[in-house]
Design a protein around this motif. Structure first.
Motif, PDB file in Angstrom:
ATOM      1  N   TRP A 116      36.864  43.210  52.143  1.00 27.48           N
ATOM      2  CA  TRP A 116      37.345  42.015  51.212  1.00 27.48           C
ATOM      3  C   TRP A 116      36.239  40.762  51.702  1.00 27.48           C
ATOM      4  N   THR A 169      35.468  39.435  45.092  1.00 24.81           N
ATOM      5  CA  THR A 169      35.793  38.243  43.981  1.00 24.81           C
ATOM      6  C   THR A 169      35.027  37.805  43.299  1.00 24.81           C
ATOM      7  N   THR A 265      34.206  31.126  45.753  1.00 22.40           N
ATOM      8  CA  THR A 265      35.072  31.171  44.594  1.00 22.40           C
ATOM      9  C   THR A 265      36.195  30.107  44.923  1.00 22.40           C
ATOM     10  N   GLU A 269      38.732  27.850  42.423  1.00 22.15           N
ATOM     11  CA  GLU A 269      40.180  27.818  42.306  1.00 22.15           C
ATOM     12  C   GLU A 269      40.888  26.424  42.843  1.00 22.15           C
ATOM     13  N   GLU A 343      44.927  36.792  49.621  1.00 26.12           N
ATOM     14  CA  GLU A 343      44.977  36.410  48.070  1.00 26.12           C
ATOM     15  C   GLU A 343      45.406  34.666  48.533  1.00 26.12           C
ATOM     16  N   VAL A 344      44.491  33.865  47.762  1.00 26.79           N
ATOM     17  CA  VAL A 344      44.919  32.322  48.123  1.00 26.79           C
ATOM     18  C   VAL A 344      44.746  31.942  46.501  1.00 26.79           C
ATOM     19  N   THR A 345      45.699  31.230  45.829  1.00 28.82           N
ATOM     20  CA  THR A 345      45.886  30.744  44.415  1.00 28.82           C
ATOM     21  C   THR A 345      45.506  29.404  44.370  1.00 28.82           C
ATOM     22  N   PHE A 346      45.310  29.038  43.342  1.00 28.44           N
ATOM     23  CA  PHE A 346      45.353  27.498  43.041  1.00 28.44           C
ATOM     24  C   PHE A 346      46.612  26.939  43.399  1.00 28.44           C
TER      25      PHE A 346
ATOM     26  N   ALA C  35      38.330  41.477  36.541  1.00 30.95           N
ATOM     27  CA  ALA C  35      38.255  41.520  37.977  1.00 30.95           C
ATOM     28  C   ALA C  35      38.940  42.800  38.275  1.00 30.95           C
ATOM     29  N   LYS C  59      38.349  29.342  35.667  1.00 26.46           N
ATOM     30  CA  LYS C  59      37.925  29.200  37.180  1.00 26.46           C
ATOM     31  C   LYS C  59      38.754  29.870  38.270  1.00 26.46           C
ATOM     32  N   ILE C  60      39.912  30.774  37.671  1.00 26.89           N
ATOM     33  CA  ILE C  60      40.588  31.166  38.647  1.00 26.89           C
ATOM     34  C   ILE C  60      40.126  32.857  38.847  1.00 26.89           C
ATOM     35  N   TYR C  61      40.215  32.970  40.203  1.00 26.72           N
ATOM     36  CA  TYR C  61      39.799  34.350  40.937  1.00 26.72           C
ATOM     37  C   TYR C  61      40.972  35.191  41.344  1.00 26.72           C
ATOM     38  N   SER C  62      41.931  34.478  41.439  1.00 28.12           N
ATOM     39  CA  SER C  62      43.045  35.043  42.308  1.00 28.12           C
ATOM     40  C   SER C  62      43.690  36.092  41.355  1.00 28.12           C
ATOM     41  N   GLN C  63      44.657  36.755  41.900  1.00 27.96           N
ATOM     42  CA  GLN C  63      45.017  38.066  41.397  1.00 27.96           C
ATOM     43  C   GLN C  63      46.161  37.402  40.202  1.00 27.96           C
ATOM     44  N   HIS C  65      49.700  37.459  38.617  1.00 25.84           N
ATOM     45  CA  HIS C  65      50.879  37.644  39.158  1.00 25.84           C
ATOM     46  C   HIS C  65      52.060  37.475  38.169  1.00 25.84           C
TER      47      HIS C  65
END
Lengths: 368, 293, 175
Positions: A116, A169, A265, A269, A343-346, C35, C59-63, C65
């Motif tokens: 990853w 990603t 990316t 975010e 995993e890193v979210t906004f 994705a 703009k969001i690439y995270s999973q 949830h």
């Protein structure tokens, strides 16, 4: 025409537009789709390149070097261990002043095996003399690959360019892509020092310290000149295709009191995080660093900095944070996050800003 | 020499050692190949003997590359010349270390991909450029700086590894037989596809004999049969004249070993082992040439 | 933004299904991303894909949830993975099954026998029934995108007309 494409296929589509004479590549997860798509193009005749299915990444770069010195356009793609395996030839390509374009799909380094996203692979090549750009969308992967050929082949540059996209990603996400025909955006390649039996010369011979030193300085001079070439190319691209790129992608930075700096990316975010923080009354902005070589001189003014590094230089720190500190003398809150595809979210990024401790380093999720 | 260019492509100002047979080999190779030739050279003695930039003692283009990369760089160059519609000869000229050791992966890949080039391994049986360290091509019993008591492993059988790639043309040759060498280079370059030549290159400082003896040592290698010369076109093996003669009446192996300081003090047991290897190799080659294997 | 999590097993076409969902939404004039979340690329392993649909660039690439919709291509996954984890309170579920599996009963669930449709049309590749095109028909019926865009996405991607037939069949048969 607007289509839906993965990041990998966008790179391959741009390569088809650029029409290199020779592509030499070796598959590696998560770059494989680029190589497969180029092999498809060559098989179905929509790309006229000679495709050399080499037996290693070292040979991929070596074959590109051999082809490029004849004065023809070349392309390769790799990732992670592949980039490290070809590292010797990566240096050689820049030293030989060859305008090779390479896509690197950023991936973590083993052990343990991890496929990853992480930027440590390409950042280990930051001292090689390659220009490096990091992209954040499928469209940008396409656009940056096209521009890479024009920048690399400009005689003021004559240095190779690496286009970096986050493994999975970005490489595997499907987004919309405007596959603009390139027409005359990339002029035919002319290599002034191409090898020729009409004018025999020795290339890469034994070289004295004094001459070697001067040749190294020439690389740095071209690297500095590339700043102007990149600017011109991105401006020309904007006026032709309507999509504007710059050293950094700035989002709500004008009146920001705290800036989030990141690459790839995570920078997109971070824009979502900025909106959340603004709604809470925190004047945040996002500055996504695109070019790491040559390194930009960002307009940071007196703002607080939160730098997210998806990489690490052991015994020293996050590489983006360290670079900003070295270039500007400014301290920051350095968050190490997203290594090995973490995993890193906004929401996480908004949290980094809320908890910021300028001058400190934090490993997300580890030392909280 | 008949059939070769009168031009010289290596000037008299090389920085080669006295009695260097690899530069002699290259002189003949280039005379056979002519001016429309590009040489790809990995780290080896040849990278040094061109001289120091911006001067060069060669008057054909030489592309110097990293140690492991010669065959792969040549692959890219051959592909590019094809797209440009050029028939320029691409010749990789590499030492034994760059071939049997660090470069063998790239070489195997280039041969498997049917690269249109000629790969020449000039074999001085050690890393000569850096002062004679052992390579996979160093013969059993030879002293090098990293085998001070004599090498304990036998020489890698490069040619049978190459033969397994089923090439349109491969040949072995020796610096002491320039007419045979030139004939083979010309034949190789007349064929499209992957070609390979393995050429024995006696080395006075490395093998420890007087520079004036460099031709004699090469001849003795062939006469004793420790170095066999032949051509192979796909499955057809043709023995070269001097090796046929050696098969009928070989010179004593000891005469070859005694000429060279690197074999001094070699035990009788090791000499017997080398003798056994020589006989085994010649037996196999003979059987193959006669179509009886 | 509308967020969908799709559960399948490697080899069932979940990744392609996710792309088709994004493409159909895209043909509706929306922004969409698909994705896949890859582990080891092997057949039979449970895999998950994330699809986002919005009126503005995503703009969001995270999973994902907290999905608005959970799609399950293989009901046997229900025994291995809590596919309902994080489902929004008003979230929906679509399951490929002839009836509603017991684990799904307490959710706002719809079902259709995609496997049965694929087998009926002999839409089978390497022994596996193709589920990724019929599921697009079922999702169009649920209003995720228009029937026309669903058909366009399938026709842009596949030349075998049975794919569209399967989607239309699933459109009709969704319960």
């Amino acid at each position: 025409m607007l289509t839906l494409s993965t990041g990998n296929n966008a790179v391959a589509a741009a390569v088809r537009q650029a029409n290199p004479a020779v592509v030499a590549a070796y598959p590696i997860t998560p770059q494989t789709e680029i190589v497969e798509q180029i092999a498809n193009y060559v098989t179905n005749g929509s790309l006229k390149s000679k495709y050399i299915p080499v037996e290693s990444e070292h040979s991929a770069m070596a074959a590109c070097i051999g082809a490029s010195i004849t004065g023809v356009r070349t392309f390769t793609a790799t990732s992670s261990h592949g980039l490290l395996y070809m590292h010797e030839m990566v240096n050689w390509a820049a030293g030989a002043r060859l305008p090779i374009v390479m896509a690197n799909v950023n991936r973590a380094l083993g052990p343990g095996w991890n496929v990853w996203a992480e930027h440590t692979d390409a950042l280990q090549a930051r001292d090689t003399g390659w220009l490096q750009v990091y992209v954040s969308t499928v469209q940008e992967a396409y656009d940056a690959t096209l521009m890479a050929f024009r920048i690399a082949e400009d005689r003021r540059v004559y240095l190779p360019v690496m286009v970096n996209l986050d493994g999975f990603t970005l490489s595997h996400i499907s987004q919309q892509l405007d596959e603009s025909p390139v027409s005359d955006f990339i002029p035919p390649m002319i290599l002034d020092h191409a090898i020729s039996t009409d004018a025999p010369m020795g290339y890469g011979c034994m070289t004295s310290s004094a001459d070697y030193f001067r040749i190294r300085y020439d690389i740095e001079r071209s690297m500095r000149d590339s700043v102007q070439v990149i600017r011109e190319t991105e401006d020309a691209f904007a006026s032709k295709f309507g999509r504007k790129y710059s050293w950094t992608e700035d989002y709500r930075c004008d009146d920001a009191q705290v800036l989030i700096l990141s690459m790839g990316t995570l920078g997109k975010e971070a824009e979502v995080a900025v909106d959340i923080l603004r709604s809470e009354g925190i004047k945040a902005g996002s500055m996504r660093v695109r070019w790491i070589r040559p390194f930009p001189e960002p307009d940071l003014r007196d703002r607080e900095l939160v730098v997210i590094d998806r990489n690490y230089s052991f015994g020293f720190g996050g590489i983006l944070a360290s670079s900003i500190r070295a270039k500007t003398g400014k301290e920051c809150y350095n968050v190490i996050a997203g290594l090995g595809g973490q995993e890193v979210t906004f929401n996480d990024i908004a949290g980094f800003v809320r908890e910021r401790r300028i001058g400190e380093e934090s490993w997300f999720g580890v030392d909280a | 020499m008949s059939g070769t260019s009168a031009s010289e492509y290596i000037c008299k100002c090389t920085s080669a050692c006295a009695g260097c047979s690899s530069s002699l080999i290259l002189r003949h190779v280039l005379k056979a190949a002519g001016p429309d030739t590009v040489l790809v050279v990995p780290a080896c003695c040849t990278s040094v003997l061109q001289g120091v930039w911006p001067n060069t003692s060669f008057n054909i283009p030489v592309y110097n590359v990293a140690f492991a990369a010669a065959a792969a760089v040549a692959s890219g160059m051959a592909a590019a010349f094809e797209t440009l519609g050029k028939n320029t000869n691409v010749i990789a000229y590499a030492g034994d270390g760059g071939t049997v050791d660090i470069g063998i992966q790239a070489l195997s890949g280039a041969l498997e991909r049917e690269t249109n080039f000629l790969y020449i391994c000039y074999d001085n049986e050690a890393y000569g450029n850096t002062g004679m360290q052992r390579s996979g091509s160093t013969p059993l019993g030879a002293r090098t700086t990293t085998t001070p008591g004599g090498k304990t492993h036998v020489k890698k059988d490069l040619d049978r590894i190459i033969a397994a790639h089923h090439l349109p043309y491969m040949a072995t040759a020796c610096s002491a037989y320039p007419q045979d060498l030139v004939k083979k280079v010309k034949k190789a370059l007349s064929i499209k596809g992957p070609k390979f030549m393995h050429i024995l290159a006696p080395c006075p400082p490395g093998w420890r004999y007087d520079a004036s003896q460099t031709i004699e040592v090469g001849k003795m290698a062939v006469k004793t049969g420790i170095w066999a010369m032949y051509e192979r076109e796909y499955d057809t093996l043709t023995l070269s004249g001097p090796t046929k003669a050696a098969m009928i009446k070989p010179a004593p192996l000891e005469d070859y070993l005694k000429m060279q300081g690197r074999f001094s003090g070699m035990s009788e047991e090791k000499v017997r082992m080398v003798q056994g290897e020589v006989e085994r190799n010649l037996r196999l080659l003979k059987a193959e040439a006669e179509g009886t294997c | 933004m509308y967020e969908i999590r799709l559960h399948s097993r490697g080899g069932q076409g979940g990744v392609t299904a996710a792309k088709l969902m994004a493409l159909a939404s895209f043909r509706d004039g929306k922004y969409a991303t698909a994705a896949p979340f890859y582990g080891a690329e092997r057949r039979g392993a449970p895999i998950v894909s994330f699809i986002r649909i919005d009126d503005k660039p995503i703009k969001i690439y995270s999973q994902i949830h907290n999905p608005d919709l959970v799609v399950v291509l293989d009901p046997s996954i229900l025994d291995l993975v809590n596919v309902f984890e994080g489902l929004k309170p008003d979230g929906k579920v679509l399951i490929n099954a002839p009836g509603v599996p017991k684990q799904a009963e307490k959710y706002d669930v719809q079902h259709v026998d995609l496997t049965g449709i694929a087998l009926k049309l002999n839409l089978v590749v390497a022994g596996s029934p193709i589920l990724n095109t019929p599921v697009i028909g079922a999702l169009a019926k649920m209003g995720l995108f228009s029937r026309e865009s669903a058909a366009a996405a399938i026709q842009e991607t596949f030349s075998d007309e049975r794919n569209l037939d399967a989607a239309l069949m699933a459109y009709e048969e969704l319960v």
